[in-house]
Design a protein around this motif. Structure first.
Motif, PDB file in Angstrom:
ATOM      1  N   ALA A   5      13.406  -4.441 -17.969  1.00 29.56           N
ATOM      2  CA  ALA A   5      14.001  -3.317 -17.443  1.00 29.56           C
ATOM      3  C   ALA A   5      15.441  -3.273 -17.871  1.00 29.56           C
ATOM      4  O   ALA A   5      16.050  -2.397 -18.277  1.00 29.56           O
ATOM      5  N   VAL A   6      16.314  -4.526 -18.124  1.00 28.90           N
ATOM      6  CA  VAL A   6      17.513  -4.514 -18.797  1.00 28.90           C
ATOM      7  C   VAL A   6      17.564  -3.938 -20.242  1.00 28.90           C
ATOM      8  O   VAL A   6      18.312  -3.120 -20.705  1.00 28.90           O
ATOM      9  N   LEU A   7      16.493  -4.372 -20.989  1.00 31.98           N
ATOM     10  CA  LEU A   7      16.401  -3.847 -22.261  1.00 31.98           C
ATOM     11  C   LEU A   7      15.757  -2.545 -22.566  1.00 31.98           C
ATOM     12  O   LEU A   7      15.957  -1.854 -23.562  1.00 31.98           O
ATOM     13  N   SER A   8      15.083  -1.930 -21.592  1.00 33.66           N
ATOM     14  CA  SER A   8      14.618  -0.677 -21.547  1.00 33.66           C
ATOM     15  C   SER A   8      15.314   0.499 -22.041  1.00 33.66           C
ATOM     16  O   SER A   8      16.402   0.638 -21.312  1.00 33.66           O
ATOM     17  N   PRO A   9      14.884   1.328 -22.887  1.00 34.09           N
ATOM     18  CA  PRO A   9      15.802   2.811 -23.204  1.00 34.09           C
ATOM     19  C   PRO A   9      15.470   3.838 -21.933  1.00 34.09           C
ATOM     20  O   PRO A   9      15.881   5.079 -21.999  1.00 34.09           O
ATOM     21  N   ILE A  10      14.604   3.483 -20.974  1.00 36.72           N
ATOM     22  CA  ILE A  10      14.125   4.685 -20.158  1.00 36.72           C
ATOM     23  C   ILE A  10      14.036   4.178 -18.708  1.00 36.72           C
ATOM     24  O   ILE A  10      14.362   2.800 -18.169  1.00 36.72           O
ATOM     25  N   ILE A  11      14.220   5.029 -17.749  1.00 35.93           N
ATOM     26  CA  ILE A  11      13.896   4.673 -16.250  1.00 35.93           C
ATOM     27  C   ILE A  11      12.362   4.815 -16.013  1.00 35.93           C
ATOM     28  O   ILE A  11      11.713   5.623 -16.243  1.00 35.93           O
ATOM     29  N   PHE A  12      11.658   3.447 -15.617  1.00 29.16           N
ATOM     30  CA  PHE A  12      10.573   3.312 -15.506  1.00 29.16           C
ATOM     31  C   PHE A  12       9.920   4.285 -14.496  1.00 29.16           C
ATOM     32  O   PHE A  12      10.511   4.634 -13.359  1.00 29.16           O
ATOM     33  N   SER A  13       8.544   4.557 -14.715  1.00 33.27           N
ATOM     34  CA  SER A  13       7.641   5.197 -13.797  1.00 33.27           C
ATOM     35  C   SER A  13       6.540   4.314 -13.418  1.00 33.27           C
ATOM     36  O   SER A  13       6.700   3.102 -14.183  1.00 33.27           O
ATOM     37  N   TYR A  14       5.903   4.438 -12.591  1.00 30.36           N
ATOM     38  CA  TYR A  14       5.091   3.331 -12.016  1.00 30.36           C
ATOM     39  C   TYR A  14       4.046   2.806 -12.983  1.00 30.36           C
ATOM     40  O   TYR A  14       3.694   1.646 -13.146  1.00 30.36           O
ATOM     41  N   TRP A  15       3.638   3.937 -13.590  1.00 28.50           N
ATOM     42  CA  TRP A  15       2.565   3.541 -14.871  1.00 28.50           C
ATOM     43  C   TRP A  15       3.238   2.442 -15.961  1.00 28.50           C
ATOM     44  O   TRP A  15       2.546   1.912 -16.972  1.00 28.50           O
ATOM     45  N   VAL A  70       1.600  11.243   7.014  1.00 24.82           N
ATOM     46  CA  VAL A  70       2.112  10.480   7.794  1.00 24.82           C
ATOM     47  C   VAL A  70       1.615   9.021   7.927  1.00 24.82           C
ATOM     48  O   VAL A  70       2.261   7.664   7.861  1.00 24.82           O
ATOM     49  N   LEU A  71       0.114   9.087   7.922  1.00 26.74           N
ATOM     50  CA  LEU A  71      -0.293   7.700   7.886  1.00 26.74           C
ATOM     51  C   LEU A  71      -0.411   6.970   6.691  1.00 26.74           C
ATOM     52  O   LEU A  71      -0.095   5.617   6.880  1.00 26.74           O
ATOM     53  N   ALA A  72      -0.413   7.595   5.552  1.00 30.22           N
ATOM     54  CA  ALA A  72      -0.139   6.896   4.265  1.00 30.22           C
ATOM     55  C   ALA A  72       1.100   6.373   4.047  1.00 30.22           C
ATOM     56  O   ALA A  72       1.372   5.010   3.620  1.00 30.22           O
ATOM     57  N   TYR A  73       2.254   7.170   4.307  1.00 20.10           N
ATOM     58  CA  TYR A  73       3.570   6.385   4.214  1.00 20.10           C
ATOM     59  C   TYR A  73       3.701   5.479   5.262  1.00 20.10           C
ATOM     60  O   TYR A  73       4.790   4.680   5.074  1.00 20.10           O
ATOM     61  N   ALA A  74       3.380   5.810   6.573  1.00 18.28           N
ATOM     62  CA  ALA A  74       3.502   4.604   7.668  1.00 18.28           C
ATOM     63  C   ALA A  74       2.962   3.367   7.245  1.00 18.28           C
ATOM     64  O   ALA A  74       3.737   2.217   7.544  1.00 18.28           O
ATOM     65  N   ILE A  75       1.921   3.450   6.807  1.00 18.43           N
ATOM     66  CA  ILE A  75       1.055   2.278   6.425  1.00 18.43           C
ATOM     67  C   ILE A  75       1.764   1.530   5.320  1.00 18.43           C
ATOM     68  O   ILE A  75       1.879   0.247   5.247  1.00 18.43           O
ATOM     69  N   GLY A  76       2.203   2.483   4.305  1.00 24.18           N
ATOM     70  CA  GLY A  76       2.787   1.933   3.079  1.00 24.18           C
ATOM     71  C   GLY A  76       3.981   1.238   3.442  1.00 24.18           C
ATOM     72  O   GLY A  76       4.338   0.362   2.755  1.00 24.18           O
ATOM     73  N   ALA A  77       4.881   1.983   4.267  1.00 18.59           N
ATOM     74  CA  ALA A  77       6.245   1.307   4.785  1.00 18.59           C
ATOM     75  C   ALA A  77       6.040  -0.111   5.464  1.00 18.59           C
ATOM     76  O   ALA A  77       6.601  -1.238   5.050  1.00 18.59           O
ATOM     77  N   LEU A  78       4.792  -0.162   6.239  1.00 20.66           N
ATOM     78  CA  LEU A  78       4.980  -1.656   6.723  1.00 20.66           C
ATOM     79  C   LEU A  78       4.184  -2.415   5.931  1.00 20.66           C
ATOM     80  O   LEU A  78       4.791  -3.863   5.846  1.00 20.66           O
ATOM     81  N   SER A  79       3.501  -2.158   4.848  1.00 17.26           N
ATOM     82  CA  SER A  79       3.096  -3.087   3.944  1.00 17.26           C
ATOM     83  C   SER A  79       4.173  -3.526   2.880  1.00 17.26           C
ATOM     84  O   SER A  79       4.067  -4.525   2.411  1.00 17.26           O
ATOM     85  N   VAL A  80       5.320  -2.757   2.745  1.00 14.95           N
ATOM     86  CA  VAL A  80       6.353  -2.863   1.927  1.00 14.95           C
ATOM     87  C   VAL A  80       6.872  -4.343   2.652  1.00 14.95           C
ATOM     88  O   VAL A  80       7.495  -5.131   1.902  1.00 14.95           O
ATOM     89  N   VAL A  81       7.078  -4.193   3.693  1.00 15.39           N
ATOM     90  CA  VAL A  81       7.729  -5.355   4.562  1.00 15.39           C
ATOM     91  C   VAL A  81       6.883  -6.683   4.396  1.00 15.39           C
ATOM     92  O   VAL A  81       7.463  -7.619   4.211  1.00 15.39           O
ATOM     93  N   LEU A  82       5.560  -6.470   4.275  1.00 15.99           N
ATOM     94  CA  LEU A  82       4.799  -7.565   4.087  1.00 15.99           C
ATOM     95  C   LEU A  82       4.953  -7.917   2.740  1.00 15.99           C
ATOM     96  O   LEU A  82       4.963  -9.347   2.347  1.00 15.99           O
ATOM     97  N   SER A  83       5.177  -7.287   1.812  1.00 19.72           N
ATOM     98  CA  SER A  83       5.357  -7.736   0.557  1.00 19.72           C
ATOM     99  C   SER A  83       6.588  -8.196   0.320  1.00 19.72           C
ATOM    100  O   SER A  83       6.856  -9.395  -0.371  1.00 19.72           O
ATOM    101  N   TRP A  87       0.903  -1.196   0.043  1.00 17.51           N
ATOM    102  CA  TRP A  87       0.199   0.075  -0.031  1.00 17.51           C
ATOM    103  C   TRP A  87       1.000   1.391  -0.062  1.00 17.51           C
ATOM    104  O   TRP A  87       0.467   2.438   0.381  1.00 17.51           O
ATOM    105  N   LEU A  88       2.087   1.115  -0.636  1.00 15.62           N
ATOM    106  CA  LEU A  88       2.784   2.316  -0.698  1.00 15.62           C
ATOM    107  C   LEU A  88       2.708   2.812  -1.977  1.00 15.62           C
ATOM    108  O   LEU A  88       3.294   2.589  -2.875  1.00 15.62           O
ATOM    109  N   PHE A  89       1.509   3.717  -2.112  1.00 14.88           N
ATOM    110  CA  PHE A  89       1.057   4.143  -3.222  1.00 14.88           C
ATOM    111  C   PHE A  89       2.021   5.079  -3.845  1.00 14.88           C
ATOM    112  O   PHE A  89       2.919   6.076  -3.163  1.00 14.88           O
TER     113      PHE A  89
END
Length: 455
Positions: free
Chosen positions: A359-369, A301-314, A270-272
């Motif tokens: 990602a290895v073949l890509s000519p760009i740095i990816f954004s989330y979309w 603060v809530l969004a990033y805190a919950i997001g960080a915890l959920s990254v650990v779960l991921s 949930w680290l959106f």
């Protein structure tokens, strides 16, 4: 008596009403997002091609301009917007068509989930996919939003090819790759997944179906190839910096590969996206500036805190899956082994491998979309890990956890749909689109809609 004949107990007995209630909730949220989207360059490109086809019968043979290369090939994006407009001349027509495609993607995934797991896992997948703010935030009229259907078709058809060849499912499987190619340059992710599944004998290709699909894709690209012969600009980006990029640039510079892996773990959390979190200011609540400022920082603060915890779960979920497959992820199994949950797990492994190669073949740095086509597959490790956890929980505790997660997703979606960079309560999709079309008509770039002749 088989397990299918047993009457569902506990939470499983309420899955169907909860499922359809969740589907309805997702549709309502999708409509809210759609109406409040802020029109920017990508949507305008889609709208122009669609209205050009609907009003003038001119269907451009190429899609949106890409970040470091030319326009994506093919007319599919023009037809996806233009054909709904020919049936109902309203800005809402292509958006409703897009919403239907996204709903179909979810139902295709759900069809496989209910064949592999207990009924309650369908509710878990609903939260991980259909009601997930990562997915909902893509309810806008640009090309990555359409990719979910083709990702779902790829997954669904591959599942049906795991035991024996099928002309129909092979045709759908390859067409899913070809149609994704006409929308976004992330399509190689699907192609690499297919190559891995084929090498591992996790799918069995019907060769006539493969040839038929390739011929259909090639035929659909004939107008693009004709246009390319007289208009080389559609095959290259005019930006001098972009022209310095090359296939394999991502592997040489390493960071693009690392960032792609980070997005894989973030999709399962949930680290959106920052656009969803950082551009919320709560002006729509009115009141004191200091109240808005306080709410803004509480939200972050809530969004990033919950997001960080959920990254650990991921991360834990992906480690859990790795422990299951580390001795066999590259071994070619017998047909009998490529079944059920193991097949599902290895499809997730294939998706992660595909992201690495892309990602290895890509000519760009990816954004989330750029990697959104892989978002559904990033839920596979999380679903398997949480399913393992649920087997040790009571129905009451599981129900509480699902309800809490659903409430959080609902709150995030309501905020993001009204107050974020891509969506605002202050705008209307219909009003913006009509103003854009009227402007293009005044400039002579679009013809007015022909009125029906009098009888």
């Amino acid at each position: 008596m088989s397990t299918h004949d047993l009457k569902p107990q506990g939470l499983d007995a309420y899955v169907n009403p909860l499922f359809w209630g969740g589907v309805l909730l997702g549709l309502l949220l999708s409509l809210l997002y759609a109406e409040h989207q802020v029109l920017t360059g990508d949507q305008i490109q889609m709208l122009y091609k669609g209205y050009l086809g609907a009003l003038q019968g001119t269907w451009l043979s190429y899609g949106n301009a890409a970040s470091a290369v030319g326009n994506v090939p093919g007319s599919l994006s023009a037809y996806l917007v233009g054909l709904p407009l020919t049936l109902w001349y309203s800005p809402y027509a292509p958006m409703l068509a897009l919403l239907a495609m996204r709903l179909m993607s979810y139902l295709l995934f759900d069809n496989i989930i209910q064949q592999l797991f207990a009924p309650r896992i369908r509710l878990l997948f609903m939260l991980l996919y259909w009601l997930n703010p990562w997915f909902m935030y893509e309810n806008l009229l640009y090309n990555p939003s359409y990719l979910f259907l083709f990702a779902a078709l790829h997954f669904w058809s591959a599942f049906h090819l795991r035991h024996k060849p099928s002309f129909f499912h092979t045709l759908i499987h390859v067409l899913a790759i070809g149609m994704a190619m006409q929308l976004h340059y992330s399509w190689p992710i699907l192609a690499v997944i297919s190559a891995y599944l084929f090498y591992r004998r996790l799918i069995h290709i019907h060769w006539l179906g493969l040839v038929s699909a390739i011929l259909l894709i090639a035929a659909s690209l004939i107008p693009y190839l004709q246009e390319l012969m007289s208009n080389q600009t559609i095959a290259q980006n005019t930006d001098p910096e972009a022209q310095k990029r090359y296939i394999g640039w991502g592997g040489v510079h390493v960071y693009p590969v690392l960032k792609a892996f980070i997005y894989w773990f973030r999709y399962g959390s949930w680290l959106f996206a920052e656009r969803l979190i950082n551009d919320t200011h709560f002006a729509w609540l009115g009141g004191s500036h200091y109240v808005q400022l306080a709410l803004t920082w509480i939200w972050r603060v809530l969004a990033y805190a919950i997001g960080a915890l959920s990254v650990v779960l991921s991360l834990k979920a992906n480690w859990f899956v790795w422990q299951q497959v580390k001795g066999q992820w590259w071994r070619r199994p017998a047909v009998a082994e490529a079944d059920g949950e193991q097949w599902f797990t290895l499809y997730g492994v294939a998706a992660l491998l595909a992201i690495f190669i892309s990602a290895v073949l890509s000519p760009i740095i990816f954004s989330y979309w750029h990697l959104m086509i892989a978002f559904p597959f990033a839920q596979i490790p999380l679903l398997l890990f949480i399913r393992h956890w649920t087997q040790q929980q009571t129905d009451r505790r599981l129900t509480q956890a699902l309800l809490l997660a659903a409430c959080y997703c609902l709150c995030v979606n309501l905020i993001a749909a009204n107050d974020s960079r891509k969506f605002s309560y202050q705008v209307s999709f219909k009003t913006q689109t009509e103003a854009y079309v009227a402007e293009q008509q005044q400039l002579g770039l679009l013809l007015p809609k022909a009125e029906p002749s009098a009888p």
